[in-house]
Design an enzyme around this catalytic site. Structure first.
Site, PDB file in Angstrom:
ATOM      1  N   TYR A  11       0.825  -1.218   0.000  1.00  0.00           N
ATOM      2  CA  TYR A  11       0.000   0.000   0.000  1.00  0.00           C
ATOM      3  C   TYR A  11       0.864   1.275   0.000  1.00  0.00           C
ATOM      4  CZ  TYR A  11      -3.300   3.400   2.087  1.00  0.00           C
ATOM      5  OH  TYR A  11      -4.068   4.496   2.377  1.00  0.00           O
ATOM      6  N   ILE A  12       1.674   1.449   1.018  1.00  0.00           N
ATOM      7  CA  ILE A  12       2.460   2.691   1.109  1.00  0.00           C
ATOM      8  C   ILE A  12       3.613   2.638   0.105  1.00  0.00           C
ATOM      9  CG2 ILE A  12       3.690   4.253   2.665  1.00  0.00           C
ATOM     10  CD1 ILE A  12       2.236   2.769   5.019  1.00  0.00           C
ATOM     11  N   PHE A  80       9.997  -0.908   3.573  1.00  0.00           N
ATOM     12  CA  PHE A  80       8.589  -1.081   3.958  1.00  0.00           C
ATOM     13  C   PHE A  80       8.257  -2.533   4.286  1.00  0.00           C
ATOM     14  CE2 PHE A  80       8.193   2.534   0.884  1.00  0.00           C
ATOM     15  CZ  PHE A  80       7.563   3.447   1.705  1.00  0.00           C
ATOM     16  N   SER A 124       6.181   3.069  13.388  1.00  0.00           N
ATOM     17  CA  SER A 124       4.748   3.299  13.586  1.00  0.00           C
ATOM     18  C   SER A 124       4.498   4.042  14.886  1.00  0.00           C
ATOM     19  CB  SER A 124       4.069   1.929  13.645  1.00  0.00           C
ATOM     20  OG  SER A 124       2.773   2.056  14.151  1.00  0.00           O
ATOM     21  N   TYR A 148       3.633  -7.051  17.151  1.00  0.00           N
ATOM     22  CA  TYR A 148       3.879  -6.166  16.000  1.00  0.00           C
ATOM     23  C   TYR A 148       4.610  -4.910  16.464  1.00  0.00           C
ATOM     24  CZ  TYR A 148       3.026  -2.531  12.532  1.00  0.00           C
ATOM     25  OH  TYR A 148       3.189  -1.485  11.654  1.00  0.00           O
ATOM     26  N   LYS A 152       8.581  -3.438  15.771  1.00  0.00           N
ATOM     27  CA  LYS A 152       8.976  -2.098  15.289  1.00  0.00           C
ATOM     28  C   LYS A 152      10.001  -1.473  16.248  1.00  0.00           C
ATOM     29  CE  LYS A 152       6.610  -1.870  11.527  1.00  0.00           C
ATOM     30  NZ  LYS A 152       7.291  -1.958  10.256  1.00  0.00           N
ATOM     31  N   ASN A 197      -8.952  -5.032   9.050  1.00  0.00           N
ATOM     32  CA  ASN A 197      -8.823  -4.715  10.483  1.00  0.00           C
ATOM     33  C   ASN A 197      -8.957  -3.215  10.699  1.00  0.00           C
ATOM     34  OD1 ASN A 197      -8.055  -7.330  11.463  1.00  0.00           O
ATOM     35  ND2 ASN A 197      -6.118  -7.021  10.370  1.00  0.00           N
ATOM     36  N   ASN A 198      -8.524  -2.450   9.705  1.00  0.00           N
ATOM     37  CA  ASN A 198      -8.436  -0.998   9.883  1.00  0.00           C
ATOM     38  C   ASN A 198      -9.752  -0.325   9.521  1.00  0.00           C
ATOM     39  OD1 ASN A 198      -5.259  -1.630   8.808  1.00  0.00           O
ATOM     40  ND2 ASN A 198      -5.583  -0.571  10.737  1.00  0.00           N
ATOM     41  N   ARG A 230      -7.921   9.334  16.094  1.00  0.00           N
ATOM     42  CA  ARG A 230      -6.645   9.010  15.457  1.00  0.00           C
ATOM     43  C   ARG A 230      -6.233  10.128  14.502  1.00  0.00           C
ATOM     44  NH1 ARG A 230      -7.260   5.840  18.795  1.00  0.00           N
ATOM     45  NH2 ARG A 230      -7.074   3.574  18.786  1.00  0.00           N
TER      46      ARG A 230
HETATM   47  P1  NAD Z   1       1.523  -3.739   3.042  1.00  0.00           P
HETATM   48  O1  NAD Z   1       1.235  -5.043   3.650  1.00  0.00           O
HETATM   49  O2  NAD Z   1       0.587  -3.215   2.001  1.00  0.00           O
HETATM   50  O3  NAD Z   1       2.998  -3.718   2.427  1.00  0.00           O
HETATM   51  C1  NAD Z   1       4.055  -4.477   2.959  1.00  0.00           C
HETATM   52  C2  NAD Z   1       4.717  -5.164   1.787  1.00  0.00           C
HETATM   53  O4  NAD Z   1       5.825  -5.929   2.257  1.00  0.00           O
HETATM   54  C3  NAD Z   1       3.789  -6.110   1.033  1.00  0.00           C
HETATM   55  O5  NAD Z   1       3.859  -5.799  -0.332  1.00  0.00           O
HETATM   56  C4  NAD Z   1       4.372  -7.503   1.323  1.00  0.00           C
HETATM   57  O6  NAD Z   1       4.154  -8.410   0.257  1.00  0.00           O
HETATM   58  C5  NAD Z   1       5.831  -7.173   1.565  1.00  0.00           C
HETATM   59  N1  NAD Z   1       6.551  -8.118   2.427  1.00  0.00           N
HETATM   60  C6  NAD Z   1       6.195  -8.547   3.653  1.00  0.00           C
HETATM   61  N2  NAD Z   1       7.128  -9.391   4.134  1.00  0.00           N
HETATM   62  C7  NAD Z   1       8.097  -9.484   3.193  1.00  0.00           C
HETATM   63  C8  NAD Z   1       9.315 -10.191   3.107  1.00  0.00           C
HETATM   64  N3  NAD Z   1       9.721 -11.018   4.081  1.00  0.00           N
HETATM   65  N4  NAD Z   1      10.090 -10.034   2.012  1.00  0.00           N
HETATM   66  C9  NAD Z   1       9.689  -9.204   1.006  1.00  0.00           C
HETATM   67  N5  NAD Z   1       8.529  -8.537   1.031  1.00  0.00           N
HETATM   68  C10 NAD Z   1       7.748  -8.664   2.111  1.00  0.00           C
HETATM   69  O7  NAD Z   1       1.671  -2.668   4.245  1.00  0.00           O
HETATM   70  P2  NAD Z   1       1.781  -1.087   4.204  1.00  0.00           P
HETATM   71  O8  NAD Z   1       0.544  -0.534   4.834  1.00  0.00           O
HETATM   72  O9  NAD Z   1       2.204  -0.609   2.878  1.00  0.00           O
HETATM   73  O10 NAD Z   1       2.948  -0.897   5.266  1.00  0.00           O
HETATM   74  C11 NAD Z   1       4.301  -0.744   4.889  1.00  0.00           C
HETATM   75  C12 NAD Z   1       5.154  -0.660   6.138  1.00  0.00           C
HETATM   76  O11 NAD Z   1       4.702   0.414   6.946  1.00  0.00           O
HETATM   77  C13 NAD Z   1       5.087  -1.908   7.024  1.00  0.00           C
HETATM   78  O12 NAD Z   1       6.369  -2.146   7.540  1.00  0.00           O
HETATM   79  C14 NAD Z   1       4.136  -1.507   8.122  1.00  0.00           C
HETATM   80  O13 NAD Z   1       4.393  -2.184   9.327  1.00  0.00           O
HETATM   81  C15 NAD Z   1       4.450  -0.018   8.269  1.00  0.00           C
HETATM   82  N6  NAD Z   1       3.330   0.737   8.822  1.00  0.00           N
HETATM   83  C16 NAD Z   1       2.097   0.650   8.228  1.00  0.00           C
HETATM   84  C17 NAD Z   1       1.027   1.342   8.787  1.00  0.00           C
HETATM   85  C18 NAD Z   1      -0.344   1.228   8.186  1.00  0.00           C
HETATM   86  O14 NAD Z   1      -1.333   1.478   8.894  1.00  0.00           O
HETATM   87  N7  NAD Z   1      -0.503   0.895   6.907  1.00  0.00           N
HETATM   88  C19 NAD Z   1       1.212   2.141   9.922  1.00  0.00           C
HETATM   89  C20 NAD Z   1       2.499   2.213  10.488  1.00  0.00           C
HETATM   90  C21 NAD Z   1       3.557   1.509   9.931  1.00  0.00           C
HETATM   91  N1  UDP Z   2     -12.249   0.982  14.542  1.00  0.00           N
HETATM   92  C1  UDP Z   2     -13.595   0.697  14.629  1.00  0.00           C
HETATM   93  N2  UDP Z   2     -14.100  -0.302  13.850  1.00  0.00           N
HETATM   94  C2  UDP Z   2     -13.335  -1.011  12.975  1.00  0.00           C
HETATM   95  C3  UDP Z   2     -11.952  -0.711  12.895  1.00  0.00           C
HETATM   96  C4  UDP Z   2     -11.433   0.285  13.700  1.00  0.00           C
HETATM   97  O1  UDP Z   2     -14.317   1.322  15.399  1.00  0.00           O
HETATM   98  O2  UDP Z   2     -13.853  -1.917  12.299  1.00  0.00           O
HETATM   99  C5  UDP Z   2     -11.682   2.083  15.358  1.00  0.00           C
HETATM  100  C6  UDP Z   2     -10.592   1.659  16.321  1.00  0.00           C
HETATM  101  O3  UDP Z   2     -11.176   1.248  17.551  1.00  0.00           O
HETATM  102  C7  UDP Z   2      -9.758   2.950  16.435  1.00  0.00           C
HETATM  103  C8  UDP Z   2      -9.894   3.580  15.042  1.00  0.00           C
HETATM  104  O4  UDP Z   2     -11.070   3.001  14.472  1.00  0.00           O
HETATM  105  O5  UDP Z   2     -10.348   3.834  17.366  1.00  0.00           O
HETATM  106  C9  UDP Z   2      -8.697   3.298  14.131  1.00  0.00           C
HETATM  107  O6  UDP Z   2      -8.458   1.905  14.092  1.00  0.00           O
HETATM  108  P1  UDP Z   2      -7.418   1.257  13.074  1.00  0.00           P
HETATM  109  O7  UDP Z   2      -7.424  -0.232  13.313  1.00  0.00           O
HETATM  110  O8  UDP Z   2      -7.719   1.720  11.688  1.00  0.00           O
HETATM  111  O9  UDP Z   2      -6.033   1.903  13.486  1.00  0.00           O
HETATM  112  P2  UDP Z   2      -5.214   1.836  14.868  1.00  0.00           P
HETATM  113  O10 UDP Z   2      -6.059   1.188  15.908  1.00  0.00           O
HETATM  114  O11 UDP Z   2      -4.019   1.048  14.528  1.00  0.00           O
HETATM  115  O12 UDP Z   2      -4.904   3.258  15.200  1.00  0.00           O
END
Ligand code: NAD
Ligand code: UDP
Length: 339
Positions: A11-12, A80, A124, A148, A152, A197-198, A230
């Site tokens: 995603y990112i 990432f 994160s 998790y 980090k 989940n999000n 958030r």
């Molecule tokens: P994502 O799951 O979309 O992307 C992660 C990518 O890493 C995927 O494409 C996956 O296939 C790849 N990957 C996982 N394990 C691997 C491995 N062993 N070797 C090679 N590739 C591998 O997640 P995202 O939302 O894009 O997040 C990117 C990073 O940012 C992650 O490290 C995540 O923990 C961190 N992050 C994400 C969030 C969020 O809410 N999306 C918030 C804070 C931090």
């Molecule tokens: N949340 C919710 N229902 C859902 C998913 C999340 O009410 O199905 C709420 C959760 O309790 C939090 C906010 O939305 O207050 C953001 O949750 P998310 O899982 O997206 O991110 P994080 O908890 O990691 O900040």
């Protein structure tokens, strides 16, 4: 400058890859596709008209990494790749430590062997645990409440130790708040597997009719409307933060730790009504019990990012919702239904 983007199909990573290409960087994407589809990168190529060197490989496998570094001169890595589902990490802690921590050890070792010592790491806001106050500054106490989050924190500490042992390393630790939204084209976005989940993808799937209703986890928090608050940040703003980090890294001495957030907190109910407004769709919901491990409020103090990176988030909550909706409408099943 050649940048290796681990997890670049995710995603990112895909949004960051797009901006890197648009800014003239050579990009190598390294991904195992365990949680992503190569289709995201095909679309990035279409959007930019540029080629991505896309390599399937696993950061835990030293040989996969060596193949990349022995062929290409990589100047910096944006790391990432990782697993990110909190609940899954509680059920499968060893898988999370192996992937996120051991994988990063392999990556850093191979980088060092090939003289590449610049890394931008995806950390994160979860490393702040339940903060004593908000907004959250980078020097707040750190603790994690699940595997998790601990993975980090461990990587952050490991990278600091690596710098202490060898001052040629340049490390930027970016602590993301809550990434949402999608590229304005509606061609790339978040594609969670299974039930999201999000919050944001769950809302979007409810609005498009894939889910019956949203469960709001708790309405008795100490917040303006009782639901959790958030710091939602548009993924394109977040991606831009990575470009700023790369610009900074060349002149960096040591380890830089920066929050990437907007500084603005929105509640779950705020997000539901913003999404309804942007999409013109109803988002049915019910109030459910609190989710274990959740905290009331989490939002960033973005001042340090402005000061050291010259970066700040620009996109509004309305753009976050409109862009998510465009992506969801155009791709109701994510990247899977592609001819
Ligand atoms: P994502 O799951 O979309 O992307 C992660 C990518 O890493 C995927 O494409 C996956 O296939 C790849 N990957 C996982 N394990 C691997 C491995 N062993 N070797 C090679 N590739 C591998 O997640 P995202 O939302 O894009 O997040 C990117 C990073 O940012 C992650 O490290 C995540 O923990 C961190 N992050 C994400 C969030 C969020 O809410 N999306 C918030 C804070 C931090
Ligand atoms: N949340 C919710 N229902 C859902 C998913 C999340 O009410 O199905 C709420 C959760 O309790 C939090 C906010 O939305 O207050 C953001 O949750 P998310 O899982 O997206 O991110 P994080 O908890 O990691 O900040």
């Amino acid at each position: 400058m050649t940048v290796l983007v681990t997890g670049g199909a995710g995603y990112i990573g895909s949004h960051t890859t797009l901006l890197l290409l648009e800014s003239g960087y050579e990009v190598i994407v390294f991904d195992s596709f365990c949680n992503a589809s190569p289709e995201s990168i095909r679309r990035v190529e279409k959007l930019t008209g540029k080629n991505v060197n896309l390599i399937e490989g696993d950061i835990r496998k030293r040989d996969d990494l060596k193949k990349v570094f022995s062929v290409h001169k990589v100047d910096a890595v944006i790391h990432f790749a990782g697993l990110k589902a909190v609940g899954e990490s509680v059920e499968q802690p060893l898988r999370y430590y192996e992937n996120n921590v051991c994988g990063t050890v392999q990556l850093c070792e191979v980088m060092a062997e090939h003289g590449c010592k610049s890394i931008v790491f995806s950390s994160s806001a979860t490393v702040y645990g339940d903060p004593h106050t908000t907004p959250i500054k980078e020097d707040f106490p750190l603790y994690a409440t699940n595997p998790y989050g601990r993975s980090k924190l461990m990587v952050e500490e490991m990278l600091r130790d690596v710098y202490v042992s060898d001052s040629e390393w340049k490390v930027v630790l970016l602590r993301y708040f809550n990434p949402v939204g999608a590229h304005e084209s509606g061609q790339i976005g978040e594609d969670p597997s299974g039930i999201p989940n999000n919050l944001m993808p769950f809302i979007a799937q409810t609005a498009v009719g894939k889910r019956e209703k949203l469960s709001i986890f708790g309405d008795d928090y100490d917040t303006h409307d009782g639901t959790g608050v958030r710091d939602y940040i548009h993924v394109v703003d977040l991606a831009e933060g990575h470009l700023k980090a790369l610009e900074k890294i060349a002149s960096l001495n040591g380890v830089l730790t920066v929050n990437l957030g907007t500084g603005q907190g929105y509640s779950v109910l705020d997000m539901v009504s913003a999404f309804e407004k942007a999409s013109g769709k109803k988002v049915p919901y019910e109030i459910a019990p609190r989710r274990s491990g959740d905290i009331a409020k989490c939002y960033a103090d973005p001042g340090y990012a402005r000061e050291v990176l010259g970066w700040e988030a620009k996109k509004s909550i309305n753009e976050m919702c409109e862009d998510t909706w465009r992506w969801q409408r155009k791709n109701p099943n994510g990247y899977t239904e592609i001819s």
